[in-house]
Design a protein around this motif. Structure first.
Motif, PDB file in Angstrom:
ATOM      1  N   ALA A 104      10.815  -4.287  -2.928  1.00 36.13           N
ATOM      2  CA  ALA A 104      11.509  -4.576  -4.268  1.00 36.13           C
ATOM      3  C   ALA A 104      12.853  -5.518  -4.032  1.00 36.13           C
ATOM      4  O   ALA A 104      13.084  -6.384  -4.981  1.00 36.13           O
ATOM      5  CB  ALA A 104      12.127  -3.394  -4.865  1.00 36.13           C
ATOM      6  N   THR A 105      13.305  -5.287  -2.742  1.00 38.28           N
ATOM      7  CA  THR A 105      14.235  -6.580  -2.521  1.00 38.28           C
ATOM      8  C   THR A 105      14.041  -7.949  -2.356  1.00 38.28           C
ATOM      9  O   THR A 105      14.373  -9.078  -2.856  1.00 38.28           O
ATOM     10  CB  THR A 105      15.086  -5.868  -0.994  1.00 38.28           C
ATOM     11  N   ILE A 106      12.499  -8.196  -1.803  1.00 42.88           N
ATOM     12  CA  ILE A 106      12.013  -9.328  -1.732  1.00 42.88           C
ATOM     13  C   ILE A 106      11.810  -9.843  -3.048  1.00 42.88           C
ATOM     14  O   ILE A 106      11.691 -10.853  -3.298  1.00 42.88           O
ATOM     15  CB  ILE A 106      10.753  -9.536  -0.714  1.00 42.88           C
ATOM     16  N   THR A 107      11.271  -9.079  -3.855  1.00 40.28           N
ATOM     17  CA  THR A 107      10.747  -9.146  -5.325  1.00 40.28           C
ATOM     18  C   THR A 107      12.004  -9.920  -6.008  1.00 40.28           C
ATOM     19  O   THR A 107      11.984 -10.969  -6.670  1.00 40.28           O
ATOM     20  CB  THR A 107      10.106  -8.073  -6.007  1.00 40.28           C
ATOM     21  N   ARG A 108      13.121  -9.229  -5.797  1.00 36.25           N
ATOM     22  CA  ARG A 108      14.143  -9.737  -6.573  1.00 36.25           C
ATOM     23  C   ARG A 108      14.760 -11.037  -5.983  1.00 36.25           C
ATOM     24  O   ARG A 108      15.306 -11.823  -6.911  1.00 36.25           O
ATOM     25  CB  ARG A 108      15.524  -8.683  -6.429  1.00 36.25           C
ATOM     26  N   ARG A 109      14.734 -11.184  -4.845  1.00 34.58           N
ATOM     27  CA  ARG A 109      14.978 -12.650  -4.301  1.00 34.58           C
ATOM     28  C   ARG A 109      14.303 -13.588  -4.631  1.00 34.58           C
ATOM     29  O   ARG A 109      14.454 -14.650  -5.086  1.00 34.58           O
ATOM     30  CB  ARG A 109      14.844 -12.585  -2.585  1.00 34.58           C
ATOM     31  N   ASP A 110      12.744 -13.348  -4.925  1.00 39.84           N
ATOM     32  CA  ASP A 110      12.025 -14.388  -5.575  1.00 39.84           C
ATOM     33  C   ASP A 110      12.289 -14.717  -7.084  1.00 39.84           C
ATOM     34  O   ASP A 110      12.120 -15.943  -7.383  1.00 39.84           O
ATOM     35  CB  ASP A 110      10.543 -14.040  -5.267  1.00 39.84           C
ATOM     36  N   LEU A 111      12.482 -13.647  -7.625  1.00 38.56           N
ATOM     37  CA  LEU A 111      12.837 -13.872  -9.229  1.00 38.56           C
ATOM     38  C   LEU A 111      14.132 -14.524  -9.218  1.00 38.56           C
ATOM     39  O   LEU A 111      14.323 -15.406 -10.276  1.00 38.56           O
ATOM     40  CB  LEU A 111      12.949 -12.493  -9.805  1.00 38.56           C
TER      41      LEU A 111
ATOM     42  N   ALA B 207      10.133  -3.609   6.514  1.00 40.87           N
ATOM     43  CA  ALA B 207       8.840  -3.071   6.809  1.00 40.87           C
ATOM     44  C   ALA B 207       7.964  -4.308   6.713  1.00 40.87           C
ATOM     45  O   ALA B 207       8.378  -5.393   6.128  1.00 40.87           O
ATOM     46  CB  ALA B 207       8.331  -2.372   5.534  1.00 40.87           C
ATOM     47  N   PRO B 208       7.017  -4.574   7.856  1.00 40.12           N
ATOM     48  CA  PRO B 208       6.332  -5.727   7.892  1.00 40.12           C
ATOM     49  C   PRO B 208       5.442  -6.087   6.741  1.00 40.12           C
ATOM     50  O   PRO B 208       5.322  -7.213   6.437  1.00 40.12           O
ATOM     51  CB  PRO B 208       5.173  -5.260   9.041  1.00 40.12           C
ATOM     52  N   SER B 209       5.500  -5.234   5.731  1.00 42.02           N
ATOM     53  CA  SER B 209       4.472  -5.686   4.591  1.00 42.02           C
ATOM     54  C   SER B 209       5.377  -5.923   3.429  1.00 42.02           C
ATOM     55  O   SER B 209       5.006  -6.313   2.387  1.00 42.02           O
ATOM     56  CB  SER B 209       3.771  -4.321   4.134  1.00 42.02           C
ATOM     57  N   ALA B 210       6.894  -5.904   3.699  1.00 43.16           N
ATOM     58  CA  ALA B 210       7.645  -6.149   2.522  1.00 43.16           C
ATOM     59  C   ALA B 210       7.908  -7.490   1.826  1.00 43.16           C
ATOM     60  O   ALA B 210       7.747  -7.673   0.805  1.00 43.16           O
ATOM     61  CB  ALA B 210       9.166  -5.753   2.910  1.00 43.16           C
ATOM     62  N   VAL B 211       7.565  -8.460   2.735  1.00 41.96           N
ATOM     63  CA  VAL B 211       7.902  -9.860   2.334  1.00 41.96           C
ATOM     64  C   VAL B 211       6.393 -10.289   1.560  1.00 41.96           C
ATOM     65  O   VAL B 211       6.293 -10.805   0.484  1.00 41.96           O
ATOM     66  CB  VAL B 211       7.904 -10.705   3.644  1.00 41.96           C
TER      67      VAL B 211
END
Length: 264
Positions: free
Chosen positions: A13-20, A102-106
């Motif tokens: 979710a953190t990476i999602t917010r970063r991309d948005l 987590a390795p899958s987070a990105v």
């Protein structure tokens, strides 16, 4: 186990917010990506549509729009590839790998952000379709099922784009991806019936995963569409689920594995 899963969801979710947030700072990228399919609808619907005949009768724009919805989902692969490859080339991906996450987070976060972007694009395309005279005729439940199939196709192609982006590690390879994506998009039943093509070419078009989604959404929306006597044409709804599922089974683990093996 539950703790690791929780942190994987939080990190994703953190990476999602970063991309948005990145898109919010550069809205012109989103505007260009959204305008292209709208202009394509106007071009094919008004400039070329007058010379097109739908077998069995029916309005060409009603025939065209489900195909354009699916084509937009396919072209989104280029956006995913470019974003992932750019992050890898700039060292952003390596910095993420050095963090305790987590390795899958990105890859999961990128997938979630791109799916949200595609949802906005699909909503815009539906609005454009309604404005030019397209509509669904089988009720809201079947229309929602058609939209679900479109998003399923996009979600599956997300992982193809993520894997290719991690494999290339440079946005300059986008041209090679376009050479792959554009034939996939146009060699389908989106604009022409496979029956009108040479036998071998028509067979490729019928077995194109995009063709199954297009045929299934036309059926669910109640829009006119091409027929077909082949097995894959007669089972378009089934194949519209099986093709994306197969892509997910193959490219989702490949993307996570590729991310783990990137050099630091």
């Amino acid at each position: 186990m539950l703790g690791r899963l929780r942190w994987a969801v939080v990190d994703g979710a953190t990476i999602t917010r970063r991309d948005l947030a990145h898109w919010a700072r550069q809205p012109w990228q989103i505007v260009i990506a959204l305008l292209f399919p709208v202009l394509t609808v106007l071009m094919f619907g008004y400039l070329l549509g007058g010379g097109m005949t739908v077998p069995g009768g029916g309005d060409y724009r009603e025939f065209l729009l489900p195909g354009m919805f699916a084509l937009t989902m396919v072209f989104g692969l280029e956006t995913t590839f470019a974003a992932v490859a750019t992050d890898a080339a700039r060292g952003v991906t390596d910095r993420f790998r050095s963090m305790p996450m987590a390795p899958s987070a990105v890859v999961v976060g990128r997938g979630a952000a791109d799916l949200l972007n595609s949802l906005v694009g699909l909503a815009l395309m539906i609005g454009c379709g309604l404005a030019v005279g397209w509509s669904w005729h089988q009720g809201p439940a079947r229309a929602a099922a058609a939209i679900g199939l479109l998003l399923l196709l996009r979600f599956a192609l997300l992982w193809v784009g993520i894997f290719l982006g991690l494999l290339a590690r440079g946005p300059e390879a986008l041209v090679a991806v376009q050479i792959l994506v554009w034939p996939l998009g146009f060699l389908s039943n989106t604009f022409a019936a496979p029956e009108t093509m040479p036998g071998w070419l028509g067979a490729i078009a019928e077995w194109n995963p995009l063709s199954s989604t297009v045929a299934a959404t036309r059926e669910l929306f109640g829009n006119p569409g091409w027929g077909g006597e082949s097995w894959v044409s007669q089972h378009a709804l089934l194949m519209a689920v099986l093709w994306p599922t197969l892509l997910l089974v193959v490219f989702c683990p490949l993307s996570v594995r590729r991310y783990r093996r990137l050099s630091a």
